[in-house]
Design a protein around this motif. Structure first.
Motif, PDB file in Angstrom:
ATOM      1  N   ALA A   1     -15.443  66.541 -50.096  1.00 23.48           N
ATOM      2  CA  ALA A   1     -14.760  67.421 -49.138  1.00 23.48           C
ATOM      3  C   ALA A   1     -14.700  66.816 -47.725  1.00 23.48           C
ATOM      4  N   ILE A   2     -15.634  65.939 -47.374  1.00 26.24           N
ATOM      5  CA  ILE A   2     -15.540  65.314 -46.038  1.00 26.24           C
ATOM      6  C   ILE A   2     -14.625  64.085 -46.085  1.00 26.24           C
ATOM      7  N   GLY A   3     -14.041  63.832 -47.243  1.00 26.57           N
ATOM      8  CA  GLY A   3     -13.068  62.737 -47.371  1.00 26.57           C
ATOM      9  C   GLY A   3     -13.705  61.369 -47.510  1.00 26.57           C
ATOM     10  N   ALA A   4     -14.911  61.318 -48.087  1.00 30.09           N
ATOM     11  CA  ALA A   4     -15.642  60.043 -48.109  1.00 30.09           C
ATOM     12  C   ALA A   4     -15.245  59.101 -49.257  1.00 30.09           C
ATOM     13  N   LYS A   5     -14.514  59.608 -50.251  1.00 30.07           N
ATOM     14  CA  LYS A   5     -14.130  58.711 -51.362  1.00 30.07           C
ATOM     15  C   LYS A   5     -13.402  57.499 -50.798  1.00 30.07           C
ATOM     16  N   GLY A   6     -13.817  56.319 -51.197  1.00 34.75           N
ATOM     17  CA  GLY A   6     -13.175  55.101 -50.703  1.00 34.75           C
ATOM     18  C   GLY A   6     -13.827  54.523 -49.446  1.00 34.75           C
ATOM     19  N   TRP A   7     -14.680  55.293 -48.760  1.00 36.48           N
ATOM     20  CA  TRP A   7     -15.389  54.723 -47.608  1.00 36.48           C
ATOM     21  C   TRP A   7     -16.167  53.507 -48.091  1.00 36.48           C
ATOM     22  N   HIS A   8     -16.263  52.507 -47.233  1.00 29.47           N
ATOM     23  CA  HIS A   8     -17.056  51.358 -47.666  1.00 29.47           C
ATOM     24  C   HIS A   8     -17.804  50.718 -46.501  1.00 29.47           C
ATOM     25  N   SER A   9     -18.846  50.009 -46.874  1.00 32.80           N
ATOM     26  CA  SER A   9     -19.584  49.178 -45.929  1.00 32.80           C
ATOM     27  C   SER A   9     -19.812  47.891 -46.702  1.00 32.80           C
ATOM     28  N   GLY A  10     -19.212  46.810 -46.238  1.00 33.94           N
ATOM     29  CA  GLY A  10     -19.239  45.587 -47.038  1.00 33.94           C
ATOM     30  C   GLY A  10     -18.654  45.879 -48.409  1.00 33.94           C
ATOM     31  N   ASP A  11     -19.346  45.436 -49.456  1.00 38.45           N
ATOM     32  CA  ASP A  11     -18.877  45.674 -50.823  1.00 38.45           C
ATOM     33  C   ASP A  11     -19.426  46.964 -51.438  1.00 38.45           C
ATOM     34  N   ALA A  12     -20.144  47.743 -50.646  1.00 34.43           N
ATOM     35  CA  ALA A  12     -20.630  49.047 -51.139  1.00 34.43           C
ATOM     36  C   ALA A  12     -19.542  50.079 -50.866  1.00 34.43           C
ATOM     37  N   VAL A  13     -19.106  50.765 -51.938  1.00 31.09           N
ATOM     38  CA  VAL A  13     -17.946  51.645 -51.827  1.00 31.09           C
ATOM     39  C   VAL A  13     -18.263  53.010 -52.441  1.00 31.09           C
ATOM     40  N   VAL A  14     -17.834  54.085 -51.782  1.00 30.79           N
ATOM     41  CA  VAL A  14     -17.970  55.421 -52.380  1.00 30.79           C
ATOM     42  C   VAL A  14     -16.944  55.523 -53.509  1.00 30.79           C
ATOM     43  N   SER A  15     -17.444  55.819 -54.707  1.00 31.28           N
ATOM     44  CA  SER A  15     -16.583  55.793 -55.899  1.00 31.28           C
ATOM     45  C   SER A  15     -15.415  56.778 -55.794  1.00 31.28           C
ATOM     46  N   ASP A  16     -14.270  56.350 -56.284  1.00 29.36           N
ATOM     47  CA  ASP A  16     -13.100  57.224 -56.346  1.00 29.36           C
ATOM     48  C   ASP A  16     -13.241  58.285 -57.428  1.00 29.36           C
ATOM     49  N   LEU A  17     -14.102  57.984 -58.406  1.00 24.76           N
ATOM     50  CA  LEU A  17     -14.249  58.887 -59.555  1.00 24.76           C
ATOM     51  C   LEU A  17     -15.231  60.007 -59.246  1.00 24.76           C
ATOM     52  N   HIS A  18     -16.307  59.667 -58.523  1.00 24.04           N
ATOM     53  CA  HIS A  18     -17.364  60.638 -58.239  1.00 24.04           C
ATOM     54  C   HIS A  18     -17.955  60.300 -56.879  1.00 24.04           C
ATOM     55  N   ALA A  19     -17.799  61.221 -55.922  1.00 17.46           N
ATOM     56  CA  ALA A  19     -18.161  60.899 -54.531  1.00 17.46           C
ATOM     57  C   ALA A  19     -19.665  60.735 -54.310  1.00 17.46           C
ATOM     58  N   ASN A  20     -20.485  61.209 -55.261  1.00 17.65           N
ATOM     59  CA  ASN A  20     -21.939  61.021 -55.092  1.00 17.65           C
ATOM     60  C   ASN A  20     -22.414  59.703 -55.702  1.00 17.65           C
ATOM     61  N   PHE A  21     -21.476  58.836 -56.045  1.00 19.85           N
ATOM     62  CA  PHE A  21     -21.834  57.510 -56.564  1.00 19.85           C
ATOM     63  C   PHE A  21     -21.350  56.451 -55.576  1.00 19.85           C
ATOM     64  N   ILE A  22     -22.215  55.505 -55.263  1.00 21.55           N
ATOM     65  CA  ILE A  22     -21.800  54.334 -54.497  1.00 21.55           C
ATOM     66  C   ILE A  22     -21.797  53.167 -55.481  1.00 21.55           C
ATOM     67  N   VAL A  23     -20.688  52.417 -55.495  1.00 23.10           N
ATOM     68  CA  VAL A  23     -20.598  51.302 -56.437  1.00 23.10           C
ATOM     69  C   VAL A  23     -20.617  49.978 -55.683  1.00 23.10           C
ATOM     70  N   ASN A  24     -21.100  48.971 -56.360  1.00 21.54           N
ATOM     71  CA  ASN A  24     -21.178  47.622 -55.782  1.00 21.54           C
ATOM     72  C   ASN A  24     -19.962  46.832 -56.267  1.00 21.54           C
ATOM     73  N   HIS A  25     -19.049  46.546 -55.348  1.00 13.97           N
ATOM     74  CA  HIS A  25     -17.835  45.830 -55.740  1.00 13.97           C
ATOM     75  C   HIS A  25     -18.014  44.323 -55.748  1.00 13.97           C
ATOM     76  N   GLY A  26     -19.212  43.848 -55.723  1.00 17.41           N
ATOM     77  CA  GLY A  26     -19.426  42.397 -55.828  1.00 17.41           C
ATOM     78  C   GLY A  26     -20.680  41.942 -55.134  1.00 17.41           C
ATOM     79  N   GLU A  27     -20.611  41.844 -53.811  1.00 12.98           N
ATOM     80  CA  GLU A  27     -21.725  41.256 -53.066  1.00 12.98           C
ATOM     81  C   GLU A  27     -22.404  42.279 -52.161  1.00 12.98           C
TER      82      GLU A  27
END
Ligand SMILES: Cc1cc2nc3c(=O)[nH]c(=O)nc-3n(C[C@H](O)[C@H](O)[C@H](O)COP(=O)(O)OP(=O)(O)OC[C@H]3O[C@@H](n4cnc5c(N)ncnc54)[C@H](O)[C@@H]3O)c2cc1C
Length: 327
Positions: A244-270
């Motif tokens: 609801a705060i619009g965080a899906k897709g937020w990222h810091s480096g390769d750490a990204v808030v998942s588009d599928l589930h906002a309570n998951f942070i995924v590692n896109h590589g490094e």
């Protein structure tokens, strides 16, 4: 304290209890694929080996840390200056007796589910989609689909830093939502007995299939992550307020808030641990600003207790001023 790597490694190797490594990258042992080196990493081959190592590190007053499958932890990029003991090899035995399953704490939950299914025992279907070991699940009171470990654990064999190896009843584990007495007590889970009920195989299979389907649809299972980042702020859901705060897709480096589930942070590589921390801090600050809700981390932080962005959750949050409203 700094672990004197050479003498500690020599002493552990002389015990011949299993593999002992120096500077093992913990990114190899976490589902996030994040984490610096462990000063010393030990994988005992047997339960006795695990106990021997624990007794020895206690006697030497060395810092130690138990790792299961590493699916619920965020390890510092600087690593862990401790003897890290893995349950992955030595705590693997499983026995089914009537409606009870006695299992080593290094056994994967998913394997236990399949064993229960074969034995036509019901009660563990909720755990089919939870990665990680039985030991980690006991500590976290892991749960899903309306159930949790608290409903199936009968007793636990623990190594207690004060009293040695002993059996404790499930009620003494004081299970609560995603927490247990393991978090505040010098206990290591060696084995546990699960109490299940006789069931119908087809029903058990159907429940497991439904739970797995739901998981695949709703969570980024194919990408490195550590499950839910924050606990649900009951009666709300962390995923919903973060979305609801619009965080899906937020990222810091390769750490990204998942588009599928906002309570998951995924590692896109490094992604580094500090990237995940920064993202968590941003999410938490914004959720508090918009909804007045203070999110509490579900994942566990493993690393130095102070310094920079890599600090304990308490320092991290309280430094922000946001956590000051926590009870
Ligand atoms: C994709 C994904 C989905 C997930 N879904 C869920 C879910 O639905 N529900 C849920 O509850 N969790 C979920 N999780 C989180 C995680 O899988 C569970 O918390 C799991 O039980 C952790 O087990 P582990 O072996 O990986 O523990 P680890 O991450 O290795 O360790 C977790 C903590 O337990 C301690 N520990 C581990 N073993 C022992 C032991 N034998 N004795 C004492 N302490 C020990 C560690 O020191 C650490 O503090 C998910 C994780 C991922 C990656």
């Amino acid at each position: 304290m700094t672990v004197a790597v050479e003498p500690v490694t020599d002493a552990l190797r002389s015990m011949q209890i299993g593999e002992v490594k120096i500077g093992e990258p913990l990114s190899r042992h976490t589902s996030f694929r994040i984490g610096g080196p462990a000063s010393v990493f030990v994988e005992p081959d047997t339960l006795n080996g695990v106990v021997q190592v624990l007794d020895w590190v206690k006697h030497q007053a060395l810092p130690y840390f138990i790792i299961g499958q590493g699916t619920n932890i965020l390890v510092s990029d600087r690593g862990v200056d401790a003897v890290v003991i893995s349950t992955a090899r030595g705590l693997k035995t499983v026995a089914v007796e009537s409606r009870f399953i006695r299992s080593g704490s290094g056994v994967l939950l998913t394997r236990l589910c399949r064993i229960a299914e074969r034995a036509e025992l019901t009660g563990l279907e909720f755990a089919i989609s939870i990665p990680g070991t039985l030991g980690g699940a006991l500590v976290m009171n892991a749960g899903a689909h309306g159930s949790a470990m608290v409903h199936v654990v009968d007793e636990v064999l623990v190594w207690d830093a004060v009293a040695g190896v002993r059996t404790i009843a499930a009620t003494d584990v004081e299970f609560q939502y995603r927490q247990s007495r393991f978090m505040h007590h010098p206990w290591i889970a060696l084995e546990a007995t699960l109490s299940l009920m006789p069931g119908v195989k087809a029903d058990i299979q159907e429940k497991m299939r439904r739970n797995m389907d739901y998981r695949k649809r709703s969570q980024p299972v194919g990408e490195p992550n550590a499950g839910s980042i924050f606990k649900n702020p009951v009666p709300d859901y962390a995923g919903q307020v973060i979305e609801a705060i619009g965080a899906k897709g937020w990222h810091s480096g390769d750490a990204v808030v998942s588009d599928l589930h906002a309570n998951f942070i995924v590692n896109h590589g490094e992604a580094r641990a500090v990237d995940v921390l920064e993202l968590m801090r941003r999410i938490r600050r914004e959720v508090y600003r918009v909804y007045g809700i203070v999110l509490k981390p579900e994942i566990r932080w493993i690393g130095p207790n102070e310094g920079g962005a890599e600090t304990t959750w308490e320092n991290l949050w309280y430094a922000e001023g946001v956590g000051l409203t926590e009870p």
